[in-house]
Write a protein that holds these residues in place. Structure first.
Motif, PDB file in Angstrom:
ATOM      1  N   ILE A 149      17.593 -19.401  26.378  1.00 53.66           N
ATOM      2  CA  ILE A 149      17.762 -17.951  26.452  1.00 53.66           C
ATOM      3  C   ILE A 149      17.223 -17.428  27.778  1.00 53.66           C
ATOM      4  CG2 ILE A 149      17.015 -15.754  25.457  1.00 53.66           C
ATOM      5  CD1 ILE A 149      17.052 -17.237  22.713  1.00 53.66           C
ATOM      6  N   THR A 150      16.017 -17.840  28.126  1.00 58.07           N
ATOM      7  CA  THR A 150      15.403 -17.390  29.375  1.00 58.07           C
ATOM      8  C   THR A 150      16.254 -17.800  30.572  1.00 58.07           C
ATOM      9  OG1 THR A 150      13.226 -17.578  28.343  1.00 58.07           O
ATOM     10  CG2 THR A 150      13.273 -17.411  30.729  1.00 58.07           C
ATOM     11  N   GLN A 151      16.721 -19.044  30.591  1.00 61.79           N
ATOM     12  CA  GLN A 151      17.551 -19.515  31.705  1.00 61.79           C
ATOM     13  C   GLN A 151      18.888 -18.787  31.747  1.00 61.79           C
ATOM     14  OE1 GLN A 151      17.743 -23.743  31.197  1.00 61.79           O
ATOM     15  NE2 GLN A 151      15.644 -24.067  31.888  1.00 61.79           N
ATOM     16  N   GLY A 152      19.473 -18.505  30.594  1.00 58.32           N
ATOM     17  CA  GLY A 152      20.734 -17.767  30.553  1.00 58.32           C
ATOM     18  C   GLY A 152      20.600 -16.371  31.122  1.00 58.32           C
ATOM     19  N   ILE A 153      19.496 -15.711  30.794  1.00 61.38           N
ATOM     20  CA  ILE A 153      19.252 -14.367  31.317  1.00 61.38           C
ATOM     21  C   ILE A 153      19.044 -14.424  32.828  1.00 61.38           C
ATOM     22  CG2 ILE A 153      17.603 -12.444  31.322  1.00 61.38           C
ATOM     23  CD1 ILE A 153      17.254 -13.028  28.293  1.00 61.38           C
TER      24      ILE A 153
ATOM     25  N   ARG B 205      21.041 -13.430  38.400  1.00 61.38           N
ATOM     26  CA  ARG B 205      21.154 -13.951  39.761  1.00 61.38           C
ATOM     27  C   ARG B 205      22.339 -13.388  40.515  1.00 61.38           C
ATOM     28  NH1 ARG B 205      20.550 -19.626  38.021  1.00 61.38           N
ATOM     29  NH2 ARG B 205      18.360 -19.693  37.581  1.00 61.38           N
ATOM     30  N   GLY B 206      23.370 -13.019  39.814  1.00 60.28           N
ATOM     31  CA  GLY B 206      24.576 -12.514  40.459  1.00 60.28           C
ATOM     32  C   GLY B 206      24.306 -11.192  41.146  1.00 60.28           C
TER      33      GLY B 206
ATOM     34  N   LEU C  63      23.914 -16.529  24.709  1.00 66.65           N
ATOM     35  CA  LEU C  63      22.636 -15.906  24.345  1.00 66.65           C
ATOM     36  C   LEU C  63      22.625 -15.519  22.873  1.00 66.65           C
ATOM     37  CD1 LEU C  63      21.906 -13.509  27.343  1.00 66.65           C
ATOM     38  CD2 LEU C  63      20.821 -15.681  26.843  1.00 66.65           C
ATOM     39  N   ILE C  64      23.719 -14.937  22.428  1.00 63.71           N
ATOM     40  CA  ILE C  64      23.816 -14.503  21.037  1.00 63.71           C
ATOM     41  C   ILE C  64      23.687 -15.704  20.103  1.00 63.71           C
ATOM     42  CG2 ILE C  64      25.340 -13.451  19.318  1.00 63.71           C
ATOM     43  CD1 ILE C  64      26.553 -11.810  21.697  1.00 63.71           C
TER      44      ILE C  64
ATOM     45  N   PRO D 115      15.990  -8.132  31.074  1.00 64.93           N
ATOM     46  CA  PRO D 115      14.672  -8.606  31.527  1.00 64.93           C
ATOM     47  C   PRO D 115      13.603  -8.508  30.434  1.00 64.93           C
ATOM     48  CG  PRO D 115      15.654  -7.200  33.185  1.00 64.93           C
ATOM     49  CD  PRO D 115      16.517  -7.099  31.960  1.00 64.93           C
ATOM     50  N   ALA D 116      13.672  -7.474  29.598  1.00 61.91           N
ATOM     51  CA  ALA D 116      12.697  -7.348  28.507  1.00 61.91           C
ATOM     52  C   ALA D 116      12.853  -8.508  27.518  1.00 61.91           C
ATOM     53  CB  ALA D 116      12.866  -6.009  27.794  1.00 61.91           C
ATOM     54  N   LEU D 117      14.092  -8.864  27.202  1.00 59.43           N
ATOM     55  CA  LEU D 117      14.348 -10.004  26.322  1.00 59.43           C
ATOM     56  C   LEU D 117      13.888 -11.302  26.974  1.00 59.43           C
ATOM     57  CD1 LEU D 117      15.584 -11.370  23.823  1.00 59.43           C
ATOM     58  CD2 LEU D 117      17.810 -11.264  24.986  1.00 59.43           C
TER      59      LEU D 117
END
Length: 138
Positions: free
Chosen positions: A35-39, A44-45, A91-92, A119-121
């Motif tokens: 999840i963290t890496q996906g966010i 990054r884009g 993520l979902i 970012p909060a997630l």
């Protein structure tokens, strides 16, 4: 008979130990990391897809709610998005696999932009990951 009783007692003790394990230990470190890496990848884009979309706010700092409840609310928020849903599907899926709940509407009517929600997630899942790692080290 004596061995059977010892085995039964050992199993009962093991079951009690597993049942008393904090909720954080039941969360998968691998899924939290995903999840963290996906966010991070989405951020990054140049521009996060649909970052101006308004979504329900999840009170990640509310200590009255369980970790599973907060993760479920986050999954519900992302699942209710209509635009760019395919971008957030990994993520979902990861969030849903962590909480095991079916119905958990956000506990507040407040809305925030998706660019602030992600970012909060990410911070929340990263903190859970660290807490699990620290607990496992002890």
């Amino acid at each position: 008979m004596h061995r059977t009783l010892k085995a039964a007692l050992a199993l009962l003790c093991l079951a009690e130990l597993v049942a008393s394990t904090p909720l954080a230990m039941n969360l998968s470190k691998l899924k939290l990391s995903d999840i963290t890496q996906g966010i991070q990848k989405l951020n990054r884009g140049v521009q996060v897809p649909c970052n101006d979309t308004r979504v329900a706010q999840v009170a990640f700092k509310d200590r009255k709610l369980s970790e599973q409840e907060l993760l479920c609310q986050a999954a519900t928020v992302l699942d209710n998005m209509t635009d760019c849903k395919k971008d957030y599907e990994p993520l979902i899926t990861s969030l849903k696999s962590l909480h095991g709940m079916t119905n958990c509407p956000p506990s507040t009517d407040n809305e925030i932009y998706l660019r602030n929600f992600l970012p909060a997630l990410g911070n929340y899942t990263q903190a859970l990951y660290r807490r699990i790692s620290a607990t496992a080290a002890n």
